[in-house]
Scaffold this active site. Structure first.
Site, PDB file in Angstrom:
ATOM      1  N   ASP A 121     -18.024 -19.062  -2.522  1.00 17.46           N
ATOM      2  CA  ASP A 121     -17.096 -19.831  -3.348  1.00 17.46           C
ATOM      3  C   ASP A 121     -17.483 -21.314  -3.259  1.00 17.46           C
ATOM      4  O   ASP A 121     -17.125 -22.000  -2.302  1.00 17.46           O
ATOM      5  CB  ASP A 121     -15.643 -19.637  -2.889  1.00 17.46           C
ATOM      6  CG  ASP A 121     -14.657 -20.141  -3.915  1.00 17.46           C
ATOM      7  OD1 ASP A 121     -14.141 -19.324  -4.696  1.00 17.46           O
ATOM      8  OD2 ASP A 121     -14.389 -21.362  -3.943  1.00 17.46           O
ATOM      9  N   GLU A 123     -17.787 -25.370  -4.038  1.00 12.36           N
ATOM     10  CA  GLU A 123     -17.007 -26.523  -4.482  1.00 12.36           C
ATOM     11  C   GLU A 123     -17.973 -27.511  -5.121  1.00 12.36           C
ATOM     12  O   GLU A 123     -19.131 -27.612  -4.704  1.00 12.36           O
ATOM     13  CB  GLU A 123     -16.257 -27.172  -3.325  1.00 12.36           C
ATOM     14  CG  GLU A 123     -15.250 -26.270  -2.631  1.00 12.36           C
ATOM     15  CD  GLU A 123     -14.177 -25.735  -3.568  1.00 12.36           C
ATOM     16  OE1 GLU A 123     -13.772 -26.476  -4.498  1.00 12.36           O
ATOM     17  OE2 GLU A 123     -13.751 -24.584  -3.383  1.00 12.36           O
ATOM     18  N   ASP A 221     -18.949 -19.312 -10.292  1.00 14.04           N
ATOM     19  CA  ASP A 221     -19.841 -19.689  -9.192  1.00 14.04           C
ATOM     20  C   ASP A 221     -21.302 -19.440  -9.542  1.00 14.04           C
ATOM     21  O   ASP A 221     -22.150 -20.321  -9.384  1.00 14.04           O
ATOM     22  CB  ASP A 221     -19.470 -18.917  -7.912  1.00 14.04           C
ATOM     23  CG  ASP A 221     -18.124 -19.341  -7.372  1.00 14.04           C
ATOM     24  OD1 ASP A 221     -18.057 -20.359  -6.670  1.00 14.04           O
ATOM     25  OD2 ASP A 221     -17.134 -18.655  -7.674  1.00 14.04           O
ATOM     26  N   HIS A 278      -9.096 -24.597  -2.237  1.00  9.99           N
ATOM     27  CA  HIS A 278     -10.209 -25.437  -2.716  1.00  9.99           C
ATOM     28  C   HIS A 278     -11.095 -25.940  -1.591  1.00  9.99           C
ATOM     29  O   HIS A 278     -11.959 -26.787  -1.829  1.00  9.99           O
ATOM     30  CB  HIS A 278      -9.714 -26.605  -3.571  1.00  9.99           C
ATOM     31  CG  HIS A 278      -8.984 -26.154  -4.799  1.00  9.99           C
ATOM     32  ND1 HIS A 278      -9.581 -25.410  -5.783  1.00  9.99           N
ATOM     33  CD2 HIS A 278      -7.693 -26.337  -5.185  1.00  9.99           C
ATOM     34  CE1 HIS A 278      -8.692 -25.152  -6.735  1.00  9.99           C
ATOM     35  NE2 HIS A 278      -7.546 -25.688  -6.386  1.00  9.99           N
ATOM     36  N   ASP A 283     -11.536 -20.504   0.898  1.00  9.72           N
ATOM     37  CA  ASP A 283     -11.415 -19.629  -0.267  1.00  9.72           C
ATOM     38  C   ASP A 283     -12.234 -18.356  -0.057  1.00  9.72           C
ATOM     39  O   ASP A 283     -11.776 -17.249  -0.350  1.00  9.72           O
ATOM     40  CB  ASP A 283     -11.900 -20.345  -1.526  1.00  9.72           C
ATOM     41  CG  ASP A 283     -10.887 -21.358  -2.058  1.00  9.72           C
ATOM     42  OD1 ASP A 283      -9.741 -21.359  -1.570  1.00  9.72           O
ATOM     43  OD2 ASP A 283     -11.251 -22.148  -2.947  1.00  9.72           O
TER      44      ASP A 283
END
Length: 350
Positions: A121, A123, A221, A278, A283
């Site tokens: 995941d 960011e 992603d 987040h 996550d």
């Protein structure tokens, strides 16, 4: 994971029916299980018994479902739809075993088709107000390694990445992700992090001794962030990421829910979100909880999305698709042959 307004509509507008793969439909949604059994005209009378029992379970209240699950010494965590699916799966499997037959669609023969799941995941850099000229860059690269056979998390990988196009994080980005300017200033470039990640995969013998699949929460992603980052970094897209598991689709189709955000899926399986939303690693850890629950409840967790090569197709509203569906027939064709994820051919029916 951070999603922009231009990305979100792909998941929000698409219907569950559009997203279902052949294999996922075979697992059955609550409103279709009885219909499917009737349409297939199974010759053995046990299927009529299963269909009747499914209808009865559909009428149960949550309290009645919990009572029955407790009597069977099964888990009672989760929403009503999750509990109903768990009870149906138990009775279906038990009744077929007692009858000495396998499901005619073969979906119950082998459900765990990978040795490991690698849950990712990302960011990325972001702004409060959407700006079409702003190009997002991955700034956190986390991964959680889950042993499919044991249903256990065995390791984690995490590294921040130093952005190049927009090296200064916005205040909004830091507040949303918790990632500080110092975190990225002292971090390696994305290309270096990707190399470290692949060394981590090699150390775990993924793709050489053990099969594995990438798991994400949505198509963004792989289909957006990684694809865009590889283009920015002028490197090839990793072959082992060209197919992945969108856990939202698997969850939605297995438990017969709508497409739900991570926080809601966590609530429906009877857990609280752990950590900070987040935060890429937090996550990913929470996605791992969902995968564990799905495995325990008997879901088939297989590739259901793949990379859209070239320019992404556009929706009627102008927003792009960031993935294409992988149907059961395609998965059968690549199983054991897609060498980045399958080190050797496996002779198993799905």
């Amino acid at each position: 994971m951070i999603r922009t307004d231009t990305i979100e509509p792909q998941n929000e507008n698409k219907t569950v029916e559009e997203e279902k793969t052949d294999s996922e439909v075979a697992d059955g949604a609550t409103d279709e299980e009885t219909k499917e059994l009737k349409e297939r005209e199974y010759s053995h009378p046990v299927y009529k018994q299963i269909a009747f029992l499914n209808g009865k379970i559909n009428s149960y209240s949550k309290a009645e479902l919990i009572k029955n699950l407790k009597m069977l010494k099964l888990d009672t965590d989760g929403s009503r739809s999750v509990l109903a699916k768990r009870l149906k799966t138990f009775y279906k499997k038990t009744m077929l075993n007692v009858s000495g037959i396998q499901e005619q669609n073969g979906s119950s023969k082998i459900r765990i088709l990978f040795d490991f799941y690698v849950i990712i995941d990302y960011e990325a850099t972001c702004e409060l107000l959407r700006n079409s000229d702003f190009k997002q860059e991955i700034i956190e690269f986390p991964a959680v390694l889950l042993n499919c056979q044991k249903g256990e998390v065995q390791d984690e990988f995490r590294s921040y990445c130093r952005p190049v196009l927009n090296p200064l994080l916005t205040e909004f980005c830091t507040e949303l992700t918790g990632i500080t300017q110092n975190d990225v200033d002292t971090a390696p470039l994305f290309t270096e992090v990707l190399t470290s990640f692949e060394e981590w995969l090699q150390k775990k013998k993924l793709g050489t001794k053990y099969s594995f699949a990438i798991v994400t929460d949505g198509p963004w992603d792989m289909g957006h962030f990684l694809k865009s980052q590889c283009a920015l970094s002028n490197i090839e897209f990793p072959t082992y990421c060209k197919y992945w598991i969108n856990i939202r689709k698997t969850f939605s189709n297995f438990y017969n829910t709508g497409k739900l955000p991570l926080s809601t899926m966590i609530q429906l399986i009877g857990r609280e979100f752990q950590g900070r939303a987040h935060s890429g690693l937090d996550d990913a850890r929470n996605i791992a909880f969902i995968v564990q629950r799905l495995l325990k409840d008997g879901a088939r967790i297989i590739f259901n999305e793949k990379l859209v090569e070239g320019n992404a197709r556009r929706r009627d509203d102008g927003n792009p698709f960031f993935s294409a569906p992988v149907h059961n027939t395609e998965f059968k064709a690549i199983q054991g042959k897609f060498r980045p994820n399958f080190p050797q051919r496996k002779s198993s029916k799905i």
